[in-house]
Design a protein around this motif. Structure first.
Motif, mmCIF file in Angstrom:
data_model
loop_
_atom_site.group_PDB
_atom_site.id
_atom_site.type_symbol
_atom_site.label_atom_id
_atom_site.label_comp_id
_atom_site.label_asym_id
_atom_site.label_seq_id
_atom_site.Cartn_x
_atom_site.Cartn_y
_atom_site.Cartn_z
ATOM 1 N N ARG A 49 -24.636 100.352 -51.133
ATOM 2 C CA ARG A 49 -25.310 99.997 -50.215
ATOM 3 C C ARG A 49 -26.123 98.679 -50.371
ATOM 4 N NH1 ARG A 49 -30.056 104.461 -49.833
ATOM 5 N NH2 ARG A 49 -30.363 103.652 -48.015
ATOM 6 N N ASP A 50 -26.745 98.095 -49.209
ATOM 7 C CA ASP A 50 -27.633 97.013 -49.283
ATOM 8 C C ASP A 50 -29.216 97.719 -48.847
ATOM 9 O OD1 ASP A 50 -25.860 94.924 -49.571
ATOM 10 O OD2 ASP A 50 -25.101 95.050 -47.453
ATOM 11 N N VAL A 51 -29.963 97.149 -49.527
ATOM 12 C CA VAL A 51 -31.182 97.653 -49.382
ATOM 13 C C VAL A 51 -32.326 96.527 -49.304
ATOM 14 C CG1 VAL A 51 -31.077 99.863 -50.944
ATOM 15 C CG2 VAL A 51 -31.876 97.658 -52.008
ATOM 16 N N GLU A 52 -33.405 96.836 -48.528
ATOM 17 C CA GLU A 52 -34.210 95.850 -48.173
ATOM 18 C C GLU A 52 -35.661 96.737 -48.243
ATOM 19 O OE1 GLU A 52 -35.321 92.607 -45.036
ATOM 20 O OE2 GLU A 52 -33.610 93.761 -44.714
ATOM 21 N N LEU A 53 -36.689 95.871 -48.698
ATOM 22 C CA LEU A 53 -38.156 96.310 -48.667
ATOM 23 C C LEU A 53 -39.040 95.383 -48.633
ATOM 24 C CD1 LEU A 53 -39.983 98.943 -49.397
ATOM 25 C CD2 LEU A 53 -39.547 98.160 -51.783
ATOM 26 N N VAL A 54 -40.291 95.552 -47.666
ATOM 27 C CA VAL A 54 -41.424 94.612 -47.532
ATOM 28 C C VAL A 54 -42.661 95.197 -47.971
ATOM 29 C CG1 VAL A 54 -42.521 93.240 -45.929
ATOM 30 C CG2 VAL A 54 -40.178 93.486 -45.722
ATOM 31 N N VAL A 55 -43.029 94.442 -48.833
ATOM 32 C CA VAL A 55 -44.432 95.070 -49.641
ATOM 33 C C VAL A 55 -45.516 94.135 -49.228
ATOM 34 C CG1 VAL A 55 -45.463 95.738 -51.690
ATOM 35 C CG2 VAL A 55 -43.241 96.178 -51.569
ATOM 36 N N GLU A 56 -46.782 94.816 -48.752
ATOM 37 C CA GLU A 56 -47.768 93.915 -48.560
ATOM 38 C C GLU A 56 -48.748 93.892 -49.743
ATOM 39 O OE1 GLU A 56 -51.720 93.689 -45.481
ATOM 40 O OE2 GLU A 56 -50.241 95.346 -44.987
ATOM 41 N N ILE A 62 -53.994 87.695 -57.112
ATOM 42 C CA ILE A 62 -52.804 88.223 -57.853
ATOM 43 C C ILE A 62 -51.865 87.002 -57.946
ATOM 44 C CG2 ILE A 62 -51.294 89.021 -55.994
ATOM 45 C CD1 ILE A 62 -50.612 91.453 -57.868
ATOM 46 N N LYS A 63 -51.261 86.839 -59.459
ATOM 47 C CA LYS A 63 -50.090 85.812 -59.364
ATOM 48 C C LYS A 63 -48.906 86.256 -58.716
ATOM 49 C CE LYS A 63 -51.895 84.653 -64.018
ATOM 50 N NZ LYS A 63 -51.678 84.662 -65.495
ATOM 51 N N ARG A 64 -48.053 85.285 -58.358
ATOM 52 C CA ARG A 64 -46.827 85.410 -57.731
ATOM 53 C C ARG A 64 -45.869 86.224 -58.519
ATOM 54 N NH1 ARG A 64 -42.754 81.125 -55.085
ATOM 55 N NH2 ARG A 64 -41.270 82.629 -54.502
ATOM 56 N N SER A 65 -45.916 86.058 -59.980
ATOM 57 C CA SER A 65 -44.958 86.817 -60.695
ATOM 58 C C SER A 65 -45.505 88.229 -60.704
ATOM 59 C CB SER A 65 -44.835 86.157 -62.128
ATOM 60 O OG SER A 65 -46.196 86.280 -62.901
ATOM 61 N N GLU A 66 -46.729 88.571 -60.838
ATOM 62 C CA GLU A 66 -47.077 89.941 -60.751
ATOM 63 C C GLU A 66 -46.735 90.753 -59.381
ATOM 64 O OE1 GLU A 66 -51.290 89.784 -61.699
ATOM 65 O OE2 GLU A 66 -51.063 89.379 -63.682
ATOM 66 N N ALA A 67 -46.770 90.026 -58.359
ATOM 67 C CA ALA A 67 -46.555 90.341 -57.013
ATOM 68 C C ALA A 67 -45.088 90.697 -57.067
ATOM 69 C CB ALA A 67 -46.817 89.509 -55.939
ATOM 70 N N LEU A 109 -56.432 86.264 -46.147
ATOM 71 C CA LEU A 109 -55.015 85.884 -46.648
ATOM 72 C C LEU A 109 -54.343 86.966 -46.927
ATOM 73 C CD1 LEU A 109 -53.096 83.643 -47.856
ATOM 74 C CD2 LEU A 109 -54.126 84.243 -50.180
ATOM 75 N N LYS A 110 -53.135 87.255 -46.204
ATOM 76 C CA LYS A 110 -52.315 88.538 -46.414
ATOM 77 C C LYS A 110 -51.085 88.009 -47.042
ATOM 78 C CE LYS A 110 -53.991 91.641 -42.679
ATOM 79 N NZ LYS A 110 -53.665 92.351 -41.760
ATOM 80 N N GLN A 111 -50.565 88.677 -48.148
ATOM 81 C CA GLN A 111 -49.487 88.196 -48.744
ATOM 82 C C GLN A 111 -48.338 89.261 -48.696
ATOM 83 O OE1 GLN A 111 -50.109 87.435 -52.844
ATOM 84 N NE2 GLN A 111 -48.140 86.735 -53.265
ATOM 85 N N TYR A 112 -47.036 89.059 -48.309
ATOM 86 C CA TYR A 112 -46.063 89.930 -48.143
ATOM 87 C C TYR A 112 -44.670 89.349 -48.999
ATOM 88 C CZ TYR A 112 -48.317 91.478 -43.709
ATOM 89 O OH TYR A 112 -49.446 91.487 -42.990
ATOM 90 N N ILE A 113 -44.303 90.521 -49.659
ATOM 91 C CA ILE A 113 -43.054 90.036 -50.662
ATOM 92 C C ILE A 113 -41.687 90.977 -50.222
ATOM 93 C CG2 ILE A 113 -42.080 90.285 -52.814
ATOM 94 C CD1 ILE A 113 -44.498 88.512 -52.843
#
Length: 132
Positions: A49-56, A62-67, A109-113
């Motif tokens: 399957r293909d999966v997708e997830l959005v995390v706020e 926080i550093k980008r690598s940690e996010a 500032l809101k950050q979504y990955i």
């Protein structure tokens, strides 16, 4: 005439204070240490399957690598692997949204990955899954 300039500046200030600034940063890189080998001349895997997830991310310091690690961990919790399954084509996209507020020009500032991946399972020639 001074009233006209005052009202024009007031309208411009209101419009600028309600604007949002966003940044979209795509990234596709293997940062998780998992290496797989797919032999294209053989049918040694199948797509599960293909999966997708959005995390706020609520912490803007926080550093980008940690996010990214946090988002990948959430993907692993939501879509756990079993047997000989692996994630491939893991793509992470970062979206930062900055909202200007009316109180002194401070901004939120809101950050979504966003994480997308494909889960594949290695199989034998007879179609049964490979034992881990």
């Amino acid at each position: 005439m001074k009233k006209y300039y005052f009202f024009t500046l007031a309208i411009i200030a209101i419009l600028l204070s309600s604007c949002e600034v966003g940044r979209y940063v795509p990234r596709s890189i293997n940062v998780f240490g998992a290496q797989t080998q797919v032999v294209l001349s053989q049918a040694n895997f199948r797509i599960v399957r293909d999966v997708e997830l959005v995390v706020e991310v609520n912490n803007d310091h926080i550093k980008r690598s940690e996010a990214e690690k946090s988002a990948f961990a959430e993907l692993m919790r939501k879509y756990p692997l079993v047997g000989s399954q692996v994630y491939i084509n893991v793509v992470m996209e970062e979206v930062r949204r900055e909202e200007n507020t009316a109180n002194g020009g401070l901004s939120n500032l809101k950050q979504y990955i966003s994480v997308r991946a494909t889960i594949i399972e290695f199989i034998k020639e007879d179609g049964t899954p490979v034992a881990p």
